[in-house]
Write an enzyme that holds these catalytic residues in place. Sequence first.
Site, PDB file in Angstrom:
ATOM      1  N   SER A 195       0.844  -1.308  -0.121  1.00 62.34           N
ATOM      2  CA  SER A 195       0.106  -0.136   0.065  1.00 62.34           C
ATOM      3  C   SER A 195       0.835   1.239  -0.023  1.00 62.34           C
ATOM      4  CB  SER A 195      -1.057   0.030   1.213  1.00 62.34           C
ATOM      5  OG  SER A 195      -1.451   1.146   1.291  1.00 62.34           O
TER       6      SER A 195
ATOM      7  N   HIS B  70      -1.095  -0.963  -4.255  1.00 52.88           N
ATOM      8  CA  HIS B  70      -2.646  -0.710  -3.641  1.00 52.88           C
ATOM      9  C   HIS B  70      -2.567   0.750  -3.446  1.00 52.88           C
ATOM     10  CE1 HIS B  70      -5.957  -2.006  -1.373  1.00 52.88           C
ATOM     11  NE2 HIS B  70      -5.702  -1.030  -0.485  1.00 52.88           N
TER      12      HIS B  70
ATOM     13  N   ASP C 108      -5.033   3.553  -1.590  1.00 57.29           N
ATOM     14  CA  ASP C 108      -6.319   3.797  -0.786  1.00 57.29           C
ATOM     15  C   ASP C 108      -6.776   5.164  -1.407  1.00 57.29           C
ATOM     16  OD1 ASP C 108      -6.588   1.401   0.842  1.00 57.29           O
ATOM     17  OD2 ASP C 108      -4.299   2.231   1.606  1.00 57.29           O
TER      18      ASP C 108
ATOM     19  N   MET D 255      -9.260   8.201  -0.301  1.00 59.53           N
ATOM     20  CA  MET D 255     -10.374   8.592   0.464  1.00 59.53           C
ATOM     21  C   MET D 255     -10.942   9.880   0.162  1.00 59.53           C
ATOM     22  SD  MET D 255      -7.949   7.519   3.917  1.00 59.53           S
ATOM     23  CE  MET D 255      -6.998   5.982   3.720  1.00 59.53           C
TER      24      MET D 255
ATOM     25  N   HIS E  43      -8.431   1.106  -4.001  1.00 59.00           N
ATOM     26  CA  HIS E  43      -9.513   0.862  -2.936  1.00 59.00           C
ATOM     27  C   HIS E  43     -10.310   2.343  -2.818  1.00 59.00           C
ATOM     28  CE1 HIS E  43     -10.247  -0.190   1.515  1.00 59.00           C
ATOM     29  NE2 HIS E  43     -11.335   0.022   0.819  1.00 59.00           N
TER      30      HIS E  43
ATOM     31  N   MET F 231     -12.423   4.371  -0.756  1.00 61.48           N
ATOM     32  CA  MET F 231     -13.130   4.710   0.606  1.00 61.48           C
ATOM     33  C   MET F 231     -13.747   6.241   0.538  1.00 61.48           C
ATOM     34  SD  MET F 231     -10.514   3.498   3.127  1.00 61.48           S
ATOM     35  CE  MET F 231      -9.015   3.495   2.050  1.00 61.48           C
TER      36      MET F 231
ATOM     37  N   MET G 215     -12.457  -5.579   5.727  1.00 66.58           N
ATOM     38  CA  MET G 215     -11.646  -4.830   6.356  1.00 66.58           C
ATOM     39  C   MET G 215     -11.167  -5.470   7.585  1.00 66.58           C
ATOM     40  SD  MET G 215     -10.699  -2.387   4.402  1.00 66.58           S
ATOM     41  CE  MET G 215      -9.781  -1.043   5.723  1.00 66.58           C
TER      42      MET G 215
ATOM     43  N   GLY H  96      -4.045   4.343   8.586  1.00 71.06           N
ATOM     44  CA  GLY H  96      -2.958   3.238   8.514  1.00 71.06           C
ATOM     45  C   GLY H  96      -2.632   3.082   9.993  1.00 71.06           C
ATOM     46  N   GLY H  97      -1.755   1.813   9.960  1.00 67.46           N
ATOM     47  CA  GLY H  97      -0.994   1.423  11.149  1.00 67.46           C
ATOM     48  C   GLY H  97      -2.224   1.011  12.300  1.00 67.46           C
TER      49      GLY H  97
ATOM     50  N   ASP I   7      -6.792  -6.098   4.030  1.00 66.76           N
ATOM     51  CA  ASP I   7      -6.085  -4.894   4.205  1.00 66.76           C
ATOM     52  C   ASP I   7      -6.538  -4.411   5.663  1.00 66.76           C
ATOM     53  OD1 ASP I   7      -4.994  -2.325   3.927  1.00 66.76           O
ATOM     54  OD2 ASP I   7      -6.711  -1.779   2.484  1.00 66.76           O
TER      55      ASP I   7
ATOM     56  N   GLY J  77       1.373  -2.077   4.389  1.00 73.69           N
ATOM     57  CA  GLY J  77       1.932  -0.904   4.208  1.00 73.69           C
ATOM     58  C   GLY J  77       3.260  -0.802   4.841  1.00 73.69           C
TER      59      GLY J  77
END
Length: 231
Positions: A11, A36, A38, A40, A69, A71, A140, A147-148, A178, A200
């Site tokens: 990611s 990947h 993300d 948003m 992906h 979101m 998910m 993240g994290g 993910d 990631g």
Amino acid sequence: MSDRDIKIAPSILASDFSRLGEEVCRVVEAGADLIHFDVMDGHFVPNITMGPQLINSIKQYTDCPFDVHFMISHPQNFIDEFADAGADFITFHIEIEDSVEDAIDMVKAREVGVGIAIRPKTPISTLFPYLADLDLVLPMSVEPGFGGQKFIMATLDKIEILRKKISELGCGTLIEVDGGVNSHTAPLVVDRGATVLVAGTAIFNSENPRDAIRVLRGEELNTKRDNNWDV
């Protein structure tokens, strides 16, 4: 670890954006199967991230498939733009404000792989009516948007339920995971039926991304060493 073909999708949200092209090349050379992204919108989730222009700018660096992906609340407003930019897979959430059926049809019309993601608190059964029409499904394992986060262990049962349902239907829908994927959780999700792992920090923060990817796949390393990366 399963003998299935496990795909690894780093990611880029965890990459160094000041040298994004170089970062993508680094993980592709290390053995990444997909990249990947993300995306948003600041509405479906609080954060705002990357747009189609960024994806288009990275296409010049690699032929590796792009796994996008969404979101975002209204994916139909963006499907064409991201398909034009070079997305190979577009995954949107089942909790969107648009019609799920129309969004599936719109992605398929662009001859792009279509996926549906689901938040941790949404019942997994809501995916069942769509499984046969999907290339990919993404339960998910963290709350989307940041993240994290720590892996939510209840996701393991959801993966197993999906695997059994997909087997019953006889379709080839991939199960992607993910959120919180690392050397400890990767064997767990693969054993339950996942075949695409998004990671990631486990890859981009590693001093040796090739070994980090191999660890996530469950491959044995050729030499024993003191591994200091966060996987």
